[in-house]
Design a protein around this motif. Structure first.
Motif, PDB file in Angstrom:
ATOM      1  N   LYS A  19      30.434  34.118  31.808  1.00 50.13           N
ATOM      2  CA  LYS A  19      30.083  35.456  32.287  1.00 50.13           C
ATOM      3  C   LYS A  19      28.667  35.506  32.857  1.00 50.13           C
ATOM      4  O   LYS A  19      28.341  36.379  33.647  1.00 50.13           O
ATOM      5  CB  LYS A  19      30.224  36.477  31.156  1.00 50.13           C
ATOM      6  N   ASP A  20      27.810  34.580  32.438  1.00 48.23           N
ATOM      7  CA  ASP A  20      26.431  34.542  32.920  1.00 48.23           C
ATOM      8  C   ASP A  20      26.221  33.514  34.021  1.00 48.23           C
ATOM      9  O   ASP A  20      25.083  33.269  34.429  1.00 48.23           O
ATOM     10  CB  ASP A  20      25.477  34.240  31.754  1.00 48.23           C
ATOM     11  N   ALA A  21      27.304  32.914  34.503  1.00 51.16           N
ATOM     12  CA  ALA A  21      27.191  31.869  35.522  1.00 51.16           C
ATOM     13  C   ALA A  21      26.759  32.460  36.866  1.00 51.16           C
ATOM     14  O   ALA A  21      27.082  33.605  37.184  1.00 51.16           O
ATOM     15  CB  ALA A  21      28.532  31.147  35.684  1.00 51.16           C
ATOM     16  N   PRO A  22      26.033  31.679  37.696  1.00 51.54           N
ATOM     17  CA  PRO A  22      25.551  32.180  38.990  1.00 51.54           C
ATOM     18  C   PRO A  22      26.664  32.682  39.903  1.00 51.54           C
ATOM     19  O   PRO A  22      26.494  33.682  40.608  1.00 51.54           O
ATOM     20  CB  PRO A  22      24.836  30.968  39.597  1.00 51.54           C
ATOM     21  N   GLU A  23      27.820  31.992  39.914  1.00 53.42           N
ATOM     22  CA  GLU A  23      28.887  32.394  40.827  1.00 53.42           C
ATOM     23  C   GLU A  23      29.535  33.722  40.432  1.00 53.42           C
ATOM     24  O   GLU A  23      30.294  34.299  41.200  1.00 53.42           O
ATOM     25  CB  GLU A  23      29.968  31.304  40.923  1.00 53.42           C
ATOM     26  N   TRP A  24      29.231  34.203  39.239  1.00 47.33           N
ATOM     27  CA  TRP A  24      29.781  35.481  38.781  1.00 47.33           C
ATOM     28  C   TRP A  24      28.797  36.628  38.995  1.00 47.33           C
ATOM     29  O   TRP A  24      29.035  37.761  38.599  1.00 47.33           O
ATOM     30  CB  TRP A  24      30.168  35.373  37.303  1.00 47.33           C
ATOM     31  N   ALA A  25      27.674  36.325  39.636  1.00 43.91           N
ATOM     32  CA  ALA A  25      26.600  37.321  39.784  1.00 43.91           C
ATOM     33  C   ALA A  25      27.068  38.558  40.536  1.00 43.91           C
ATOM     34  O   ALA A  25      26.675  39.689  40.202  1.00 43.91           O
ATOM     35  CB  ALA A  25      25.393  36.699  40.484  1.00 43.91           C
ATOM     36  N   HIS A  54      32.476  41.431  24.464  1.00 40.32           N
ATOM     37  CA  HIS A  54      31.369  40.494  24.668  1.00 40.32           C
ATOM     38  C   HIS A  54      29.998  41.161  24.597  1.00 40.32           C
ATOM     39  O   HIS A  54      28.987  40.490  24.752  1.00 40.32           O
ATOM     40  CB  HIS A  54      31.508  39.803  26.019  1.00 40.32           C
ATOM     41  N   GLY A  55      29.962  42.474  24.425  1.00 37.08           N
ATOM     42  CA  GLY A  55      28.692  43.163  24.242  1.00 37.08           C
ATOM     43  C   GLY A  55      27.984  43.578  25.504  1.00 37.08           C
ATOM     44  O   GLY A  55      26.822  43.993  25.457  1.00 37.08           O
ATOM     45  N   GLU A  56      28.666  43.521  26.643  1.00 34.82           N
ATOM     46  CA  GLU A  56      27.991  43.875  27.897  1.00 34.82           C
ATOM     47  C   GLU A  56      27.528  45.330  27.910  1.00 34.82           C
ATOM     48  O   GLU A  56      26.407  45.638  28.349  1.00 34.82           O
ATOM     49  CB  GLU A  56      28.928  43.603  29.075  1.00 34.82           C
ATOM     50  N   TYR A  57      28.375  46.239  27.415  1.00 37.98           N
ATOM     51  CA  TYR A  57      27.992  47.650  27.424  1.00 37.98           C
ATOM     52  C   TYR A  57      27.066  47.989  26.258  1.00 37.98           C
ATOM     53  O   TYR A  57      26.280  48.946  26.348  1.00 37.98           O
ATOM     54  CB  TYR A  57      29.241  48.532  27.451  1.00 37.98           C
ATOM     55  N   THR A  58      27.116  47.211  25.196  1.00 36.39           N
ATOM     56  CA  THR A  58      26.113  47.344  24.138  1.00 36.39           C
ATOM     57  C   THR A  58      24.736  47.055  24.717  1.00 36.39           C
ATOM     58  O   THR A  58      23.766  47.782  24.464  1.00 36.39           O
ATOM     59  CB  THR A  58      26.419  46.366  22.990  1.00 36.39           C
ATOM     60  N   VAL A  59      24.639  45.998  25.517  1.00 39.03           N
ATOM     61  CA  VAL A  59      23.377  45.631  26.167  1.00 39.03           C
ATOM     62  C   VAL A  59      22.939  46.735  27.130  1.00 39.03           C
ATOM     63  O   VAL A  59      21.771  47.155  27.124  1.00 39.03           O
ATOM     64  CB  VAL A  59      23.511  44.285  26.906  1.00 39.03           C
ATOM     65  N   PHE A  60      23.851  47.210  27.968  1.00 35.42           N
ATOM     66  CA  PHE A  60      23.513  48.272  28.924  1.00 35.42           C
ATOM     67  C   PHE A  60      22.924  49.484  28.192  1.00 35.42           C
ATOM     68  O   PHE A  60      21.919  50.059  28.622  1.00 35.42           O
ATOM     69  CB  PHE A  60      24.754  48.721  29.697  1.00 35.42           C
ATOM     70  N   GLU A  86      20.826  38.523  21.140  1.00 32.18           N
ATOM     71  CA  GLU A  86      19.719  37.610  20.841  1.00 32.18           C
ATOM     72  C   GLU A  86      19.127  37.017  22.112  1.00 32.18           C
ATOM     73  O   GLU A  86      17.904  36.909  22.248  1.00 32.18           O
ATOM     74  CB  GLU A  86      20.204  36.506  19.905  1.00 32.18           C
ATOM     75  N   ARG A  87      20.001  36.647  23.060  1.00 25.97           N
ATOM     76  CA  ARG A  87      19.502  36.078  24.317  1.00 25.97           C
ATOM     77  C   ARG A  87      18.677  37.094  25.099  1.00 25.97           C
ATOM     78  O   ARG A  87      17.755  36.725  25.824  1.00 25.97           O
ATOM     79  CB  ARG A  87      20.679  35.583  25.182  1.00 25.97           C
ATOM     80  N   THR A 211      40.972  34.572  36.584  1.00 29.80           N
ATOM     81  CA  THR A 211      40.787  35.358  35.361  1.00 29.80           C
ATOM     82  C   THR A 211      40.056  34.580  34.277  1.00 29.80           C
ATOM     83  O   THR A 211      39.624  35.174  33.285  1.00 29.80           O
ATOM     84  CB  THR A 211      42.151  35.826  34.814  1.00 29.80           C
ATOM     85  N   ASP A 212      39.919  33.273  34.418  1.00 31.29           N
ATOM     86  CA  ASP A 212      39.106  32.527  33.455  1.00 31.29           C
ATOM     87  C   ASP A 212      37.674  32.378  33.965  1.00 31.29           C
ATOM     88  O   ASP A 212      36.925  31.502  33.570  1.00 31.29           O
ATOM     89  CB  ASP A 212      39.721  31.170  33.120  1.00 31.29           C
ATOM     90  N   ILE A 213      37.284  33.291  34.850  1.00 36.84           N
ATOM     91  CA  ILE A 213      35.907  33.427  35.346  1.00 36.84           C
ATOM     92  C   ILE A 213      35.423  32.158  36.044  1.00 36.84           C
ATOM     93  O   ILE A 213      34.429  31.546  35.658  1.00 36.84           O
ATOM     94  CB  ILE A 213      34.961  33.876  34.217  1.00 36.84           C
ATOM     95  N   ARG A 214      36.148  31.788  37.063  1.00 36.52           N
ATOM     96  CA  ARG A 214      35.734  30.697  37.942  1.00 36.52           C
ATOM     97  C   ARG A 214      35.858  31.183  39.387  1.00 36.52           C
ATOM     98  O   ARG A 214      36.723  31.989  39.711  1.00 36.52           O
ATOM     99  CB  ARG A 214      36.593  29.454  37.733  1.00 36.52           C
TER     100      ARG A 214
END
Length: 260
Positions: A19-25, A54-60, A86-87, A211-214
């Motif tokens: 999810k944090d990979a450059p191609e998914w930006a 995965h906590g994306e909206y928790t972070v937002f 943590e990251r 769908t496997d984020i590639r």
């Protein structure tokens, strides 16, 4: 734990790092602009992320200045959220394993509740119980944000069927909602729908996104950048327009808890 749960845990674990990979930006940018447009007035509020994934909206929400409590049914997703926080150097008020059908908080505890990509994994009776629980823990006039997969997004449903045939997406039943179906369900359980917005009208133009984020692409970088900028403009426009909003993959609904 059922085989369905195990499959989704394995899938979630496999895509978390990507999810944090450059191609998914470009898809992260689309989601971030969507957040800023739709999730307003979060600063200073007590927020419950019910089914945090995965906590994306928790972070937002934390970055927006909210106090956040978060839980997920899956222990794997709780740990994924913990790692993401943590990251980012962030900390929730509490992060734990739990169920949307039995929320361990007192009545009228929160200003805002997120229930994003959760109801589609529940059987019909559990959806009603979950909404009743979220209604219980929200303060009068509080805000509920829902996100469900859209049954009218036929082009996306065909894509996901193909990905399942290729074993790139977990099996098991997911309930696709019609936009008016989720609005009616919210009303039946004490909420008044206020606004809606789509998300992900079509895939980015710079490659094939699985769908496997590639991302599969043979395009050079000097073409990818303008194509991604064009995609973001198209996405931001289409998700607002009625006929096109109604066929986006995600249907987001903002609701107000009716006064007791």
């Amino acid at each position: 734990m059922t085989e369905y749960d195990k499959n989704w845990d394995a899938y979630g674990k496999s895509i978390d790092d990507r999810k944090d990979a450059p191609e998914w930006a470009i898809l992260r940018q689309a989601r971030e602009t969507h957040w800023r447009e739709f999730f307003t007035g979060i600063a200073g509020k007590k927020v419950l992320d019910a089914g945090c994934g995965h906590g994306e909206y928790t972070v937002f929400a934390l970055l927006a200045g909210a106090s956040v409590w978060a839980f997920d049914y899956s222990a794997e997703m709780v740990e994924a959220t913990r790692s993401r926080l943590e990251r980012q150097g962030l900390q929730a008020q509490d992060l734990y394993q739990g169920s949307v059908t039995e929320i361990p908080h007192e009545d009228k505890s929160f200003d805002v509740v997120f229930c994003l990509a959760v109801l589609d994994h529940l059987p019909e009776d559990a959806r009603t119980q979950a909404l009743r629980e979220m209604h219980r823990v929200l303060k009068p006039g509080g805000t509920l944000y829902l996100d469900v997969p859209n049954r009218l997004a036929l082009h996306w449903r065909l894509v996901f069927l193909l990905m399942r045939l290729l074993r790139l997406y977990p099996g098991g039943k997911i309930h696709f909602f019609l936009p008016w179906e989720i609005r009616a369900l919210a009303r039946q359980n004490g909420f008044e729908p206020q606004a809606s917005l789509g998300l992900t009208f079509c895939p980015p133009f710079s490659g094939i996104y699985t769908t496997d984020i590639r991302r599969i692409t043979f395009l050079p970088q000097f073409l990818i950048r303008p194509l991604d900028r064009l995609y973001l403009k198209v996405e931001q426009t289409m998700r607002r327009l009625g006929p096109f909003k109604a066929v986006c993959w995600h249907y987001f609904l903002k609701c107000r808890k009716r006064d007791d």
